[in-house]
Design an enzyme around this catalytic site. Structure first.
Site, PDB file in Angstrom:
ATOM      1  N   GLU A 309      14.437  29.773  29.060  1.00 18.08           N
ATOM      2  CA  GLU A 309      15.957  30.154  29.361  1.00 18.08           C
ATOM      3  C   GLU A 309      16.931  30.751  28.011  1.00 18.08           C
ATOM      4  OE1 GLU A 309      15.173  25.646  28.443  1.00 18.08           O
ATOM      5  OE2 GLU A 309      14.661  25.089  30.567  1.00 18.08           O
ATOM      6  N   CYS A 404      17.880  17.035  30.218  1.00 19.08           N
ATOM      7  CA  CYS A 404      19.184  17.474  29.418  1.00 19.08           C
ATOM      8  C   CYS A 404      20.326  17.676  29.994  1.00 19.08           C
ATOM      9  CB  CYS A 404      18.209  18.561  28.498  1.00 19.08           C
ATOM     10  SG  CYS A 404      18.317  19.928  30.050  1.00 19.08           S
TER      11      CYS A 404
HETATM   12 ZN   LIG Z   1      20.099  21.637  30.060  1.00 25.43          ZN
END
Ligand SMILES: [Zn+2]
Length: 640
Positions: A309, A404
């Site tokens: 990420e 998240c």
């Molecule tokens: Zn996130």
């Protein structure tokens, strides 16, 4: 001292709709999710984990090691909603959760359900991977927000107790752990805790975590050895993943996991402003230039690679495999606000606006029921089945096992009022044009400012300034970076703002009288935007932007195979508001061209001069894509 003006009454049509969606859809839905009452979604178990930790329920810990942070982000978003509108029922729900947190807190102040339930006795043994301080940080942020919104101290006291305990555990002193968390977050949270309590220990602890990061010997090596592990860290860039490869002041390039990086830069900028720390300020500025001029999508998306990420390297901004996590754009907004406290420069607010109107809210559908984790700039749904694009979802999802993004977006939207203004001792700066009232004190004088606008669709803004008595102060009005030919009038008289502009803000200093009216006009023609020639993915392509809004083309409007659609350089581009489309948006229309595929007959390759034909096209705001079913989408269109 600069401070974020939070006493804002939001009246904006665009953002009020989003806040209502958060209030009526996202927050109730997330509450159900946190309590495992959504039948066809992954269970969260987050509330149950706290019950087990409090000794009020039997069972096992379930979920991610950072599951507590979902509860924290929910509480923080609730706090901002309560700040905009008191709601006794919601407040009661939050108070009950806070009491539960209090009961789950250990006698020494420790509060983390994973370690309390699953691995008691193993606290702080894997800072690299297990997000203990990260969870603490989110809970601290929530506590600060809840205290500011309600004036209630209970949550703040719980978290001060935890932070005090953390302060005894970590540091360079005898018997202390010389470590820091694998996922930055505690640093920016401690800064907020300092701002609300004035307790300098929290400021110093934040500074310790920032300064200690990346120092040799690497703490992550030491704790790994203590755990008896021998294998190398999985990320091929090693501790670059956590921005712990070198001390933060030496970092010149954004690397590794994007959200971690940006949370860290947020803390660095905040600390630099609080401490007057020049070397930290310079590091922030260098990193800012790298992120925003080399590694950011036109949407304000950052972190282009799914692997880790993460950030990759300069100009590597692929559209179809983009990661651009919703949380990363949100983190970019956090960073811009701290940079503005460090240095009043419109370039920061420009990026804030870019991310807010594009790459953050694209993470949620218009009715707040589904979410994107990944925000691509080009989608061919069939290709999402390919293993290297599995991270790209062609449609938004209901909930994620790693949830998240949805609660992060909820807390950002609910606190949008905190991003509009910034106050110094004798000036009020307007960063964002969002319909709102602010009641504040400038130079000891009570002042009310009313902002009215139909932004982002219309570039006209009216500010009515009402000091309790006539007085001299400065209004710093941001002139958006995308705007050419801004005009300003005061009480109907045109002001030559060119000599008043410094770093993107027009400084208007005068003796203000009750009811003075400032009118701003920012022309919003449709702009054809080109990417830097080094961005290979966008060679020969153009994107459309109007005001702060980045546009895209969808299959539902333009038919399949958007790769075979060309925008002639002289195409006339028209913009008009469509009230019934996508909750009301300005669309861009015109005539494009397509290559006639029939000439290929059944061949794959042919020596041929393509024949083209004209087709009408329609572009919609990027943030609103994928609200009418699955289909192709492109931001960057071929140019002819
Ligand atoms: Zn996130």
């Amino acid at each position: 001292m600069e401070k974020v003006a939070t006493n804002v009454n939001l009246k904006d049509q665009f953002w009020k709709r989003y806040i209502d969606v958060v209030r009526h859809e996202v927050i109730p839905y997330q509450w159900e999710a946190l309590n495992d009452r959504i039948p066809d979604a992954e269970p969260s178990h987050a509330i149950e984990n706290f019950r087990i930790a409090a000794g009020e329920s039997d069972g096992e810990f379930y979920g991610m090691v950072f599951q507590d942070s979902d509860v924290a982000k929910w509480l923080e978003a609730v706090a901002y909603l309560l700040e905009t509108k008191r709601d006794p029922e919601l407040e009661k729900l939050a108070d009950d959760v806070i009491e539960l947190l209090g009961r789950a807190q250990q006698p020494d102040g420790y509060l983390n359900t994973y370690y309390t339930i699953k691995e008691p006795g193993k606290r702080w043994m894997n800072l690299r991977d297990n997000h203990e301080l990260y969870c603490a940080g989110h809970l601290i942020e929530a506590a600060v927000a809840y205290f500011r919104a309600t004036g209630k101290r209970r949550f703040l006291d719980i978290m001060c107790k935890y932070a005090d305990y953390i302060g005894t555990v970590f540091g360079r002193g005898e018997g202390q752990i010389p470590g820091y968390d694998g996922h930055q977050e505690i640093e920016l949270a401690l800064l907020k805790l300092y701002e609300v309590t004035g307790n300098e220990n929290y400021l110093k602890l934040s500074q310790y975590f920032i300064d200690q990061r990346g120092q040799q010997p690497y703490y992550f090596d030491q704790e790994k050895e203590a755990r008896g592990e021998t294998e190398p860290f999985w990320y091929d860039g090693g501790y670059r993943y956590h921005q712990a490869h070198i001390p933060v002041r030496e970092q010149k390039q954004a690397v590794g996991h994007a959200v971690r990086a940006l949370y860290m830069y947020t803390a660095m900028a905040g600390l630099a402003a609080k401490m007057g720390d020049e070397s930290l300020k310079q590091a922030c500025q260098t990193l800012w230039e790298n992120v925003t001029k080399r590694q950011m999508y036109i949407t304000g998306g950052v972190g282009s690679s799914a692997f880790g990420e993460s950030f990759t390297f300069d100009f590597d901004l692929p559209n179809d495999t983009a990661y651009a996590e919703t949380c990363a754009s949100i983190a970019l907004v956090f960073w811009t606000r701290r940079m503005l406290e460090l240095e009043m420069d419109g370039k920061y607010a420009d990026v804030m606006e870019r991310a807010l109107y594009n790459g953050t809210i694209s993470g949620m559908d218009l009715d707040g029921k589904k979410f994107f984790y990944v925000n691509p700039l080009e989608v061919w749904p069939k290709a999402c089945e390919r293993h290297d694009k599995r991270h790209v979802k062609p449609v938004r999802q209901k909930w994620f096992s790693c949830a998240c993004c949805p609660p992060n977006l909820a807390r950002l939207i609910a606190s949008i009022g905190h991003y509009i203004y910034l106050q110094t001792s004798d000036a009020l700066f307007v960063h964002l044009y969002v319909g709102s009232d602010i009641q504040t004190e400038i130079d000891g004088r009570s002042v009310k400012i009313m902002q009215e606008t139909n932004y982002p669709w219309d570039g006209t803004v009216r500010l009515t300034v009402s000091p309790e008595s006539a007085g001299e102060f400065t209004l710093g009005l941001r002139i958006p970076g995308w705007c050419r030919g801004a005009e300003v009038t005061i009480n109907g008289e045109k002001v030559d703002i060119v000599p008043l502009i410094k770093k993107g803000y027009a400084y208007i200093r005068r003796v203000w009288q009750q009811g003075d009216e400032v009118k701003l006009y920012f022309p919003m023609p449709v702009e054809r935007i080109k990417a830097h020639p080094q961005v290979r993915a966008n060679a020969g392509k153009v994107a459309l932007q109007r005001g702060p809004i980045v546009y895209c083309l969808e299959e539902v409007d333009n038919g399949p195979n958007l790769a075979n659609l060309f925008l002639p350089r002289d195409a006339k581009l028209e913009a008009h508001f469509e009230p019934d489309l996508l909750e009301g948006v300005v669309v861009i229309t015109g005539i494009a061209e397509r290559v006639d595929e029939s000439a290929w007959n059944d061949e794959l390759y042919r020596p041929i001069e393509p024949r083209t034909y004209k087709v009408p096209f329609r572009a919609i705001p990027y943030y609103a894509w994928c609200n009418r079913g699955e289909g192709e989408m492109v931001v960057w269109v071929n140019e002819k």
